[in-house]
Design a protein around this motif. Sequence first.
Motif, short mmCIF file in Angstrom:
data_model
loop_
_atom_site.label_atom_id
_atom_site.label_comp_id
_atom_site.label_asym_id
_atom_site.label_seq_id
_atom_site.Cartn_x
_atom_site.Cartn_y
_atom_site.Cartn_z
N SER A 264 0.84 -1.20 0.00
CA SER A 264 0.00 0.00 0.00
C SER A 264 0.88 1.25 0.00
CB SER A 264 -0.93 0.02 1.21
OG SER A 264 -1.61 1.26 1.29
N THR A 265 0.97 1.93 -1.14
CA THR A 265 1.77 3.16 -1.19
C THR A 265 1.13 4.26 -0.35
OG1 THR A 265 0.62 3.73 -3.25
CG2 THR A 265 2.76 2.66 -3.45
N GLU A 266 -0.21 4.23 -0.23
CA GLU A 266 -0.90 5.24 0.58
C GLU A 266 -0.55 5.08 2.06
OE1 GLU A 266 -3.03 4.58 -3.17
OE2 GLU A 266 -2.43 3.23 -1.55
N ARG B 256 2.14 3.64 3.33
CA ARG B 256 3.54 4.02 3.54
C ARG B 256 3.67 5.54 3.56
NH1 ARG B 256 8.51 1.64 0.08
NH2 ARG B 256 7.98 -0.14 1.40
N GLN B 257 3.07 6.21 2.59
CA GLN B 257 3.20 7.66 2.52
C GLN B 257 2.56 8.33 3.73
OE1 GLN B 257 4.96 9.30 -0.02
NE2 GLN B 257 4.84 10.94 1.50
N ARG C 213 13.30 5.42 2.80
CA ARG C 213 11.85 5.17 2.78
C ARG C 213 11.56 3.69 2.99
NH1 ARG C 213 11.94 9.76 -0.60
NH2 ARG C 213 10.01 11.01 -0.49
N GLN C 214 12.31 2.85 2.31
CA GLN C 214 12.05 1.41 2.36
C GLN C 214 12.43 0.78 3.69
OE1 GLN C 214 13.97 -0.46 -0.97
NE2 GLN C 214 12.78 0.68 -2.50
#
Length: 363
Positions: free
Chosen positions: A220-222, A224-225, A261-262
Amino acid sequence: MKKALLFLTAICFMSCKEIIVEKDLVVKTNEDKFVFASWAHARGTFDASKWETKLASYDSLGISELLIGGSPEFYEKLIPLASEKNIKIHAWMWTLNRPNDTIANKHPEWYAVNRAGKNSLEYRAYVDYYQWLSPFHPDARAHIKNNVRRLSKIEGLASIHLDYVRYVDVILGKDLQPKYNLVQSTEMPEYDYGYHPIAREGFKAIFGKDPQDFDHPELSTEWRQYRLNAVSSLVNELVKIAHDSNQKMTAAVFPFPEMSRQMVRQAWDDWNLDAAYPMVYNNFYRENVNWIGFAIEQGVNDVNFPLYAGLYSPALADPKDLEKAIRLVKEKGAQGVSIFTADNLSKEQKAVFIKLKEEFNDE
């Protein structure tokens, strides 16, 4: 008479121009000077004679800046001594990881929560001193801001230097995993943090989904962001507090933004810093010395503030590797290096600092 006045005016203009140019050259030289710095620890009560000896040792190596952890009282005693050697002092502050914080310990609800539902005060991932506050809890954020406000009152600091301003490592470096009997080929629930009830409620209010219910939250990029934004907004609020008191704000960060980020949910290219210190500890990731240059180049391309490469002295025990690393980061655009730590350098490593100090100062 008019010709004489014009001649004098022209001479005056040329003289003023030469002074301005000369002044600009001096300023540019100072700005471009490659900096040698080191992280350091206060360790116990302040001993002026001990610190005079240490400062003299740092100065002999060309180290002109220290990122050092200590109390406001410690800094107020150290700064005058350091200024005699033209050594700048940064206040090194552990930000979200707050081991044995007597105020925070009274508020378990302030602490970060992992996907397994355990908070960081009760379950300490990897090591006992991992006791992480949640960037989502307003009272935890207020506590961190108060820590910055206290440091902001200290006169003569080069910066307030943030560290551990991220989440728990969801993925450790390759060389670190075996030390904890781990193979982290996936994001394991006990190391995946940011699931504080406040975070989950806020995310659900926007997207209508509870991230705790995701089969693969790492996709889920959302999500994470959303977690990245919580840390970034906190940092930028801390920067404003510092700047309002005419203090600079710097931070120790992971090697380059995409990697950060990762591995630790840290988007430091979104931060309004005055400078960053990427910890390019190549041995943690089983990488060679060339990787240090690669990592610094990524950061230089991603941000518009100065970078100072954080080097790990045990990884560069061979003086040839240390010299290569320093030359590489200079070539890739870093403004300097900070070693962890100058106190642990071998005689051969110290010789590299002395050699490059003299060479770079002559440029």
